[in-house]
Design an enzyme around this catalytic site. Structure first.
Site, mmCIF file in Angstrom:
data_model
loop_
_atom_site.group_PDB
_atom_site.id
_atom_site.type_symbol
_atom_site.label_atom_id
_atom_site.label_comp_id
_atom_site.label_asym_id
_atom_site.label_seq_id
_atom_site.Cartn_x
_atom_site.Cartn_y
_atom_site.Cartn_z
ATOM 1 N N TYR A 164 37.906 -4.959 -5.206
ATOM 2 C CA TYR A 164 36.810 -4.415 -4.395
ATOM 3 C C TYR A 164 35.596 -4.100 -5.273
ATOM 4 C CZ TYR A 164 34.795 -1.224 -0.835
ATOM 5 O OH TYR A 164 33.999 -0.597 0.082
ATOM 6 N N LYS A 168 31.857 -5.730 -5.068
ATOM 7 C CA LYS A 168 30.741 -4.870 -4.687
ATOM 8 C C LYS A 168 29.624 -4.851 -5.733
ATOM 9 C CE LYS A 168 32.010 -3.473 -0.622
ATOM 10 N NZ LYS A 168 31.315 -4.043 0.560
#
Length: 299
Positions: A164, A168
């Site tokens: 993640y 991001k």
């Protein structure tokens, strides 16, 4: 000053619930025609539902204009088809909010590379897919507002979210380049790092934070960042009614003497290298090289 979106067409991905739903409802309330995109899967990306249609019905009931799309952001052809249908129906796309995402949280030691790739595919490549699909439309109409969704995990790290976090921070980098490439076409690109209580964070945030960090509280910052007078190339954090700006900075650094250009020389100068006095916020990658050249010339 009232910010309105009359005459604007917006696409919001991952808008079947949580933060994305809040964006779609508020854009519609302020006059935008909204494409509510959501595959309708669980937070790990599995399954499907009619979540997008339910949000559309909320918008229509309130007197707004919207249509649902159940395409996957990971499917380039489906995103191109979504944009084509939007252009056909409403004559353009002025706003894109890339909000779709999934989680596959595990420590890196326990994470499979398939789990790593899947999260990157949805968040980073998925956002690129949708952005690419609207890019020529926005350039041709000389107007576009694009918002990427990053995270504090991408900016600062978080245990158990290597996949993640990588995706991001990648989105923040994508923003910075698209800001440069879109500037002459009046396409402004920003990044938001939201903190909200959604199904994505329900077991991450403490229970007593859930009401404070309602997902609807992200919409004010997001809608400003896709408004006509929006800035560009910003990383903005929002949560609980608090809005912050985050920056990627560069220290002035140290020019090492020829006999000090060794690992030991770096170690000896480390305190001066990391000194944040007079640090800068580069507006493009070339500025790092220019700063180095300037320091060397002074030396």
């Amino acid at each position: 000053m009232t910010i309105g979106f009359e005459g604007r067409v917006a696409i919001v991905t991952g808008a079947g619930g949580g933060i994305g739903r809040g964006y779609a409802l508020e854009l519609a309330r302020r006059g935008a025609k909204v494409v509510v995109n959501d595959l309708g899967g669980a937070r790990d990306g599995t399954g499907a539902s009619d979540a997008a249609q339910k949000v559309v019905e909320e918008i229509l009931t309130a007197g707004g204009t919207a249509m649902a799309n159940g395409g996957s952001v990971t499917d380039t052809a489906q995103m191109e088809e979504m944009v084509a249908k939007t252009n056909e129906a409403w004559g353009g796309v002025h706003i894109l909010i890339n909000n779709a995402g999934i989680l596959r949280d595990k420590s890196f030691a326990k994470m499979t590379m398939d789990e790593f790739r899947l999260v990157v595919e949805v968040h980073l490549n998925g956002s690129a897919n949708v952005t690419k699909a609207v890019w020529e439309t926005m350039r041709a109409q000389n107007y576009g507002r694009i918002l990427m969704t990053a995270s504090s995990t991408g900016l600062y790290g978080n245990f158990g979210q290597a996949n993640y976090g990588a995706a991001k921070l990648g989105l923040a980098g994508l923003t910075k380049t698209l800001h440069l490439e879109g500037a002459k076409y009046n396409v402004r690109v920003n990044t938001i790092a939201p903190v909200a209580a959604t199904r994505m964070t329900e077991d991450v945030l403490p229970a007593d934070f859930l009401s404070v960090f309602a997902p609807e509280k992200i919409a004010p910052a997001a809608l400003y960042l896709v408004s006509e007078d929006a800035p560009s190339n910003m990383i903005v954090s929002a949560g609980g009614g608090v809005v912050q700006a985050a920056y990627i900075t560069l220290t002035q650094g140290v020019a090492l003497a020829a006999d000090q250009q060794t690992p030991e020389g770096v170690a000896a100068a480390w305190d001066r290298i990391i000194d944040r006095t007079s640090e800068i916020v580069p507006q493009n990658g070339l500025e790092q090289s220019m700063l180095i050249a300037s320091i060397l010339q002074k030396g």
